[in-house]
Design an enzyme around this catalytic site. Sequence first.
Site, PDB file in Angstrom:
ATOM      1  N   LYS A 129     -32.340  25.264  -3.299  1.00 20.37           N
ATOM      2  CA  LYS A 129     -33.638  25.735  -2.828  1.00 20.37           C
ATOM      3  C   LYS A 129     -34.713  24.704  -3.174  1.00 20.37           C
ATOM      4  CE  LYS A 129     -36.533  29.929  -3.142  1.00 20.37           C
ATOM      5  NZ  LYS A 129     -36.610  31.262  -3.770  1.00 20.37           N
ATOM      6  N   SER A 204     -37.133  34.893  -0.886  1.00 22.87           N
ATOM      7  CA  SER A 204     -37.661  33.607  -0.496  1.00 22.87           C
ATOM      8  C   SER A 204     -36.605  32.517  -0.354  1.00 22.87           C
ATOM      9  CB  SER A 204     -38.709  33.160  -1.519  1.00 22.87           C
ATOM     10  OG  SER A 204     -38.164  33.055  -2.828  1.00 22.87           O
ATOM     11  N   SER A 228     -35.359  37.515  -4.452  1.00 15.81           N
ATOM     12  CA  SER A 228     -35.315  36.354  -3.560  1.00 15.81           C
ATOM     13  C   SER A 228     -33.956  35.686  -3.434  1.00 15.81           C
ATOM     14  CB  SER A 228     -36.353  35.312  -4.005  1.00 15.81           C
ATOM     15  OG  SER A 228     -37.647  35.799  -3.768  1.00 15.81           O
TER      16      SER A 228
END
Length: 557
Positions: A129, A204, A228
């Site tokens: 990420k 996210s 997330s």
Amino acid sequence: MPHWPELVAEKKQRQLKSIPQDWLVSPPPDSTLDVTGFPETCGLLNAREIEITNTSVNVLLEKLACGKWTAVDVTTAFYKRAIVAHQLVNCLTEIFVDRALARAAELDDHFKQTGKVVGPLHGLPISLKDQLCIKGLETTMGYISWIGQYAEKNAVLVEVLIECGAVPFVRTNLPQTVMWPETFNNIFGRTTNPYNRSLTPGGSSGGEGALIALKGSPLGVGSDLGGSIRIPSAFCGLYSLRPSYGRVPYCGALNSLEGQDSIYSVFGPMANSIGGVKTFMKAIVDAKPWLKDPLAVRKKWHEDEYNLADHGFGKDLCFAIMWDDGVVVPHPPIRRSLEVTKAALKNAGHKVVDWKPIKHSSAMQRNIRNAASAEDCMITTSVTGEPIIATMELDNSDAVTVPFRPKKIGVTAYQLWQVQKLRKDLRKEYLDHWEATTSGTGTGRPVDAIICPASSYVATPHGKNRYTNYTAVWNALDYPAATFPVTTVDPTLDAKKPCHVFYDDFDKDIYEMYDPETFKNAPVCLQLVGRTLEEEAVIKMTEIVDAALAAAKYVYQ
């Protein structure tokens, strides 16, 4: 400084140039919603590369360790598939092909010269990420203001992964501020769900979810402050783990709300198999991350905990199903997946009881985030004047205010302390609540794990993911939670139900969202929740649930 659109245009151009031209394909039209089959039919990957990218993490590592497949071959295969995935669903941020292949070649040279692997993740490509700093690369985290800021060193987790022999090979998209359960920012744009591109992959860590669902990465790292990791994993049909605070190192990574330590964000694995989740966790913990990150918990991997020594060694487990959280009733596909899982566990000889949620309606976590989150966002974006994103809707005129967005006015230190005290009290209350289940399990132990929705719905149309309490409550309690896939939405089996007695108008709004045709073919996942620092047991119990579901599918086919 150039106006922010110029900065974005320049960054996007650099990203495009980082893609090898012969890896560009002609994607299907936007009207083609399900693109999960495209990577294997587009003509870019050869038969061997398709085989490699369809192979589970554990088998990949076995073939790398015996020399059947090289790190360069494996990295190339996944890189090509990742680039195809990016052209389909817009999931990548940083692309560094030459650097990753050079790293893979170093690993192959080491293996050729010594006959030994570098570590437990030798030659395995891992996606990250866009919070995890890699030396020499930009980490924008979706903020235009951070374009041009190059990392001077690796985040600790990246350092540990490299020591374990892994090949970091792409970084993935996320929302501006990171504090959204969807994935869109002003630099890289919107990521879509490969099962249905009119739906969100969640957030996210939505770039990771979409990429891994398309098998463009065998194993990825997401972060989780309120769901997330688990929300995109649930929306994209993946296995994942939100570990307890400090089990995986966070030092050296970027984040919003840095300095907020009431509820920590954590890193965790996302994969197409529960075996990949275990492999990641064991490798990281065995590397003793507490020697590199002062906040990492000094807790070794315990094989006896994995073998469920505290849970009757896995015999006659008692699972508790939370059918809803007392705030929002889940949509029909979620309810069906709970019923399917209950039946599978009972058929496997385990006991299943109901879980009574307590205080899941608490706004505590939201109040902690709101303490200064608006100020944090405004300070960061003020450098370039980029707009703070207020909605994930495709059409702003249809936008509604979502409860998890930061309020413009923060709270005082004293007010924050009161919220933190509530959290401390809730953790004690929940501990006692869990212990009290001993009287109803018939095992002499409390409930071994909770099985519950990861969301009140499957992947939603863009901008419609408005409720995150099914995941966020476990962050507040610091309970580890894993996701696992159960089924997909079937409009016949998952027809809309008659109105139930609504908890409130918000519950009614969520009910009215549901149309089985809108969500057709979307993955349906659940989460399994254990107690603080029980990662080994949570992984093992998720394996048990997964095996029970597989056995039930075999029986009914």
